[in-house]
Design a protein around this motif. Structure first.
Motif, PDB file in Angstrom:
ATOM      1  N   ASN A 115       0.841  -1.189   0.000  1.00 11.66           N
ATOM      2  CA  ASN A 115       0.000   0.000   0.000  1.00 11.66           C
ATOM      3  C   ASN A 115       0.877   1.241   0.000  1.00 11.66           C
ATOM      4  OD1 ASN A 115      -2.752  -0.896   0.070  1.00 11.66           O
ATOM      5  ND2 ASN A 115      -2.389  -1.657   2.149  1.00 11.66           N
ATOM      6  N   THR A 116       0.545   2.194  -0.848  1.00 11.37           N
ATOM      7  CA  THR A 116       1.316   3.427  -0.939  1.00 11.37           C
ATOM      8  C   THR A 116       0.362   4.606  -0.985  1.00 11.37           C
ATOM      9  OG1 THR A 116       1.379   3.844  -3.341  1.00 11.37           O
ATOM     10  CG2 THR A 116       2.798   2.084  -2.500  1.00 11.37           C
ATOM     11  N   ALA A 117       0.914   5.798  -0.882  1.00 12.25           N
ATOM     12  CA  ALA A 117       0.097   7.005  -1.011  1.00 12.25           C
ATOM     13  C   ALA A 117      -0.440   7.156  -2.432  1.00 12.25           C
ATOM     14  CB  ALA A 117       0.913   8.230  -0.620  1.00 12.25           C
ATOM     15  N   CYS A 118       0.114   6.395  -3.374  1.00  5.74           N
ATOM     16  CA  CYS A 118      -0.336   6.432  -4.769  1.00  5.74           C
ATOM     17  C   CYS A 118      -1.341   5.329  -5.067  1.00  5.74           C
ATOM     18  CB  CYS A 118       0.865   6.291  -5.712  1.00  5.74           C
ATOM     19  SG  CYS A 118       2.092   7.595  -5.516  1.00  5.74           S
ATOM     20  N   GLY A 119      -1.681   4.531  -4.065  1.00  2.00           N
ATOM     21  CA  GLY A 119      -2.589   3.416  -4.263  1.00  2.00           C
ATOM     22  C   GLY A 119      -1.884   2.103  -3.969  1.00  2.00           C
ATOM     23  N   ALA A 120      -2.611   1.022  -4.097  1.00  2.00           N
ATOM     24  CA  ALA A 120      -2.047  -0.306  -3.886  1.00  2.00           C
ATOM     25  C   ALA A 120      -1.348  -0.768  -5.157  1.00  2.00           C
ATOM     26  CB  ALA A 120      -3.133  -1.294  -3.494  1.00  2.00           C
ATOM     27  N   ALA A 121      -0.204  -1.383  -4.997  1.00  2.00           N
ATOM     28  CA  ALA A 121       0.575  -1.842  -6.149  1.00  2.00           C
ATOM     29  C   ALA A 121       1.068  -3.249  -5.890  1.00  2.00           C
ATOM     30  CB  ALA A 121       1.743  -0.908  -6.414  1.00  2.00           C
ATOM     31  N   SER A 122       1.288  -3.989  -6.968  1.00  2.00           N
ATOM     32  CA  SER A 122       1.813  -5.339  -6.860  1.00  2.00           C
ATOM     33  C   SER A 122       3.243  -5.387  -7.375  1.00  2.00           C
ATOM     34  CB  SER A 122       0.957  -6.320  -7.672  1.00  2.00           C
ATOM     35  OG  SER A 122       1.205  -6.155  -9.054  1.00  2.00           O
ATOM     36  N   THR A 123       3.881  -6.509  -7.152  1.00  2.00           N
ATOM     37  CA  THR A 123       5.232  -6.717  -7.642  1.00  2.00           C
ATOM     38  C   THR A 123       5.332  -6.485  -9.143  1.00  2.00           C
ATOM     39  OG1 THR A 123       5.709  -8.322  -5.899  1.00  2.00           O
ATOM     40  CG2 THR A 123       7.082  -8.434  -7.872  1.00  2.00           C
ATOM     41  N   ALA A 124       4.243  -6.817  -9.867  1.00  3.99           N
ATOM     42  CA  ALA A 124       4.262  -6.718 -11.325  1.00  3.99           C
ATOM     43  C   ALA A 124       4.497  -5.302 -11.824  1.00  3.99           C
ATOM     44  CB  ALA A 124       2.951  -7.247 -11.902  1.00  3.99           C
ATOM     45  N   VAL A 125       4.230  -4.305 -10.983  1.00  2.00           N
ATOM     46  CA  VAL A 125       4.457  -2.922 -11.403  1.00  2.00           C
ATOM     47  C   VAL A 125       5.950  -2.645 -11.559  1.00  2.00           C
ATOM     48  CG1 VAL A 125       4.135  -0.503 -10.718  1.00  2.00           C
ATOM     49  CG2 VAL A 125       2.297  -2.136 -10.385  1.00  2.00           C
ATOM     50  N   GLY A 126       6.792  -3.415 -10.899  1.00  2.00           N
ATOM     51  CA  GLY A 126       8.224  -3.176 -10.960  1.00  2.00           C
ATOM     52  C   GLY A 126       8.639  -2.120  -9.956  1.00  2.00           C
ATOM     53  N   PRO A 127       9.918  -1.785  -9.865  1.00  2.00           N
ATOM     54  CA  PRO A 127      10.367  -0.717  -8.969  1.00  2.00           C
ATOM     55  C   PRO A 127       9.684   0.596  -9.348  1.00  2.00           C
ATOM     56  CG  PRO A 127      12.223  -1.959  -9.854  1.00  2.00           C
ATOM     57  CD  PRO A 127      11.022  -2.366 -10.634  1.00  2.00           C
ATOM     58  N   PHE A 128       9.318   1.389  -8.352  1.00  2.00           N
ATOM     59  CA  PHE A 128       8.662   2.650  -8.666  1.00  2.00           C
ATOM     60  C   PHE A 128       8.864   3.665  -7.558  1.00  2.00           C
ATOM     61  CE2 PHE A 128       5.476   0.113  -6.449  1.00  2.00           C
ATOM     62  CZ  PHE A 128       4.885   1.002  -5.554  1.00  2.00           C
ATOM     63  N   TYR A 129       8.602   4.919  -7.900  1.00  2.00           N
ATOM     64  CA  TYR A 129       8.657   6.021  -6.954  1.00  2.00           C
ATOM     65  C   TYR A 129       7.259   6.596  -6.817  1.00  2.00           C
ATOM     66  CZ  TYR A 129       9.431  10.706  -5.064  1.00  2.00           C
ATOM     67  OH  TYR A 129       9.365  11.839  -4.290  1.00  2.00           O
ATOM     68  N   CYS A 130       6.836   6.841  -5.594  1.00  2.00           N
ATOM     69  CA  CYS A 130       5.539   7.462  -5.340  1.00  2.00           C
ATOM     70  C   CYS A 130       5.766   8.868  -4.797  1.00  2.00           C
ATOM     71  CB  CYS A 130       4.735   6.637  -4.336  1.00  2.00           C
ATOM     72  SG  CYS A 130       3.188   7.437  -3.840  1.00  2.00           S
ATOM     73  N   PRO A 131       5.421   9.906  -5.559  1.00  2.00           N
ATOM     74  CA  PRO A 131       5.619  11.270  -5.073  1.00  2.00           C
ATOM     75  C   PRO A 131       4.729  11.608  -3.890  1.00  2.00           C
ATOM     76  CG  PRO A 131       4.446  11.279  -7.169  1.00  2.00           C
ATOM     77  CD  PRO A 131       4.907   9.870  -6.952  1.00  2.00           C
ATOM     78  N   GLY A 132       3.597  10.883  -3.745  1.00  2.00           N
ATOM     79  CA  GLY A 132       2.685  11.187  -2.655  1.00  2.00           C
ATOM     80  C   GLY A 132       3.278  10.972  -1.282  1.00  2.00           C
ATOM     81  N   ASP A 133       4.148   9.975  -1.134  1.00  2.00           N
ATOM     82  CA  ASP A 133       4.803   9.747   0.155  1.00  2.00           C
ATOM     83  C   ASP A 133       6.329   9.858   0.067  1.00  2.00           C
ATOM     84  OD1 ASP A 133       5.480   7.365  -1.127  1.00  2.00           O
ATOM     85  OD2 ASP A 133       3.967   6.188  -0.077  1.00  2.00           O
ATOM     86  N   GLN A 134       6.806  10.240  -1.114  1.00  2.00           N
ATOM     87  CA  GLN A 134       8.241  10.420  -1.351  1.00  2.00           C
ATOM     88  C   GLN A 134       9.029   9.161  -0.981  1.00  2.00           C
ATOM     89  OE1 GLN A 134       9.870  14.092   0.198  1.00  2.00           O
ATOM     90  NE2 GLN A 134       8.369  15.335  -0.858  1.00  2.00           N
ATOM     91  N   LYS A 135       8.538   8.034  -1.492  1.00  2.00           N
ATOM     92  CA  LYS A 135       9.198   6.763  -1.232  1.00  2.00           C
ATOM     93  C   LYS A 135       9.479   6.022  -2.537  1.00  2.00           C
ATOM     94  CE  LYS A 135       7.295   5.750   3.370  1.00  2.00           C
ATOM     95  NZ  LYS A 135       6.574   4.735   4.174  1.00  2.00           N
ATOM     96  N   VAL A 136      10.594   5.298  -2.550  1.00  2.00           N
ATOM     97  CA  VAL A 136      10.905   4.342  -3.606  1.00  2.00           C
ATOM     98  C   VAL A 136      10.470   2.974  -3.112  1.00  2.00           C
ATOM     99  CG1 VAL A 136      12.761   3.212  -4.896  1.00  2.00           C
ATOM    100  CG2 VAL A 136      12.849   5.686  -4.497  1.00  2.00           C
ATOM    101  N   TYR A 137       9.809   2.209  -3.983  1.00  2.00           N
ATOM    102  CA  TYR A 137       9.337   0.875  -3.611  1.00  2.00           C
ATOM    103  C   TYR A 137      10.031  -0.160  -4.488  1.00  2.00           C
ATOM    104  CZ  TYR A 137       5.679   3.108  -0.880  1.00  2.00           C
ATOM    105  OH  TYR A 137       4.997   3.848   0.055  1.00  2.00           O
ATOM    106  N   LEU A 138      10.480  -1.235  -3.847  1.00  2.00           N
ATOM    107  CA  LEU A 138      11.252  -2.250  -4.557  1.00  2.00           C
ATOM    108  C   LEU A 138      10.989  -3.626  -3.975  1.00  2.00           C
ATOM    109  CD1 LEU A 138      13.621  -3.169  -6.454  1.00  2.00           C
ATOM    110  CD2 LEU A 138      15.175  -2.565  -4.599  1.00  2.00           C
ATOM    111  N   ASP A 139      10.578  -4.551  -4.834  1.00  2.00           N
ATOM    112  CA  ASP A 139      10.552  -5.964  -4.469  1.00  2.00           C
ATOM    113  C   ASP A 139      11.865  -6.550  -4.970  1.00  2.00           C
ATOM    114  OD1 ASP A 139      10.185  -8.745  -4.273  1.00  2.00           O
ATOM    115  OD2 ASP A 139       8.034  -8.570  -4.609  1.00  2.00           O
ATOM    116  N   LEU A 140      12.677  -7.079  -4.075  1.00  2.00           N
ATOM    117  CA  LEU A 140      14.000  -7.567  -4.461  1.00  2.00           C
ATOM    118  C   LEU A 140      13.928  -8.716  -5.460  1.00  2.00           C
ATOM    119  CD1 LEU A 140      15.860  -7.355  -1.028  1.00  2.00           C
ATOM    120  CD2 LEU A 140      16.286  -5.972  -3.073  1.00  2.00           C
ATOM    121  N   ALA A 141      12.767  -9.358  -5.583  1.00  2.00           N
ATOM    122  CA  ALA A 141      12.620 -10.403  -6.599  1.00  2.00           C
ATOM    123  C   ALA A 141      12.812  -9.828  -7.991  1.00  2.00           C
ATOM    124  CB  ALA A 141      11.245 -11.060  -6.484  1.00  2.00           C
TER     125      ALA A 141
END
Length: 286
Positions: A115-141
């Protein structure tokens, strides 16, 4: 890449498990739509703020896969921390030299969904940045996917992926996102070979090159073949290469990240100069 030389960041966090629904109005996504969304996210490293804005156009519930508590190998976390720490040092110094303060992003490691400030995301989205919470999200897989599917192996190729997403954070701090959104509202095209989305992504590639240059000057941590590994990764995830692989044809009007040649060009521009002023992808041909 002798990544052990890198400064360790204190901003790496591990998600305890999440995912869940995102609410809006209108029609929800059907199963086919969810599958297409997942494929686009994986193929294009798509920021979920863009992906999610293309669906759920009026009220319904869009389900995201339930995440699992992330099981993170300590060495992998240490690697991510070292790379993120080096970006903090690079951008902190560059911002300070221009009389500004660099706000460090968090990097969240997750598994399955988040869950992110940009909505819910799955691994399939790939690495991403959400400006809403200023976070980078990464599944190491994804790093294994990078090696197996895109044939882009090596620590520096992985570091490039992180640095690219941090590049989006830098854009956010510099107001690039806001200006792009204002241009979109005035009718500027986002998708396509000359669209704002491509220009934003190429600038993030260039910023990753600036980081690579500056961190190398400071740490001397690159080894033979490392730069080539990053350039190879950039070339393998160009829109033209990915569309050819997925569709058997190239559709420039749907480009979102730039061609392989463009991605290599702009990473190289940042790496060769180490200068942010070399990264104006919004002027002239991208």
């Amino acid at each position: 890449m002798d990544w052990q030389k890198g400064e360790r960041s204190q901003n790496v966090e591990v998600d305890s498990g999440g995912g869940g629904p995102r609410f809006g109005g209108g029609r929800g996504l059907g199963i086919g739509g969810i599958v297409i969304l997942a494929i686009l996210g994986l193929v294009f490293f798509k920021d979920p703020t863009a992906l999610l804005s293309q669906v759920d156009q009026g009220g319904g519930q869009v389900a995201a896969p339930t995440g699992q508590p992330a099981q993170v190998d300590p060495q992998q976390r240490d690697f991510v921390s070292a790379v993120l720490g080096s970006t903090e040092k690079t951008w902190g110094d560059l911002f300070a030299a221009n009389g500004k303060q660099y706000v460090q992003p968090k990097l969240t490691l997750f598994s399955g969904g988040v869950n992110t400030a940009c909505g819910a995301a799955s691994t399939a989205v790939g690495p991403f940045y959400c400006p809403g919470d200023q976070k980078v999200y990464l599944d190491l897989a994804f790093f294994q996917e990078l090696q197996d599917r895109f044939h882009a192996a090596g620590d520096f190729a992985r570091a490039y992926v992180i640095a690219h997403e941090v590049g989006h954070h830098v854009q956010n701090l510099l107001g690039v996102f806001d200006r792009a959104e204002q241009a979109r509202r005035r009718g500027a095209r986002m998708e396509g070979a000359d669209g704002l989305s491509v220009r934003q992504e190429l600038q993030a590639d260039c910023f990753a090159g600036v980081w690579a240059n500056r961190s190398q000057q400071r740490l001397q941590w690159l080894q033979a073949g490392d730069v080539e590994a990053a350039l190879n990764a950039a070339s393998k995830i160009g829109d033209d290469a990915l569309q050819q692989q997925a569709r058997g044809r190239v559709v420039p009007d749907s480009f979102t990240h730039g061609t392989s040649a463009q991605r290599v060009k702009w990473f190289r521009a940042g790496f060769d100069s180490g200068n942010v002023n070399s990264c104006n992808t919004f002027a002239g041909e991208p």
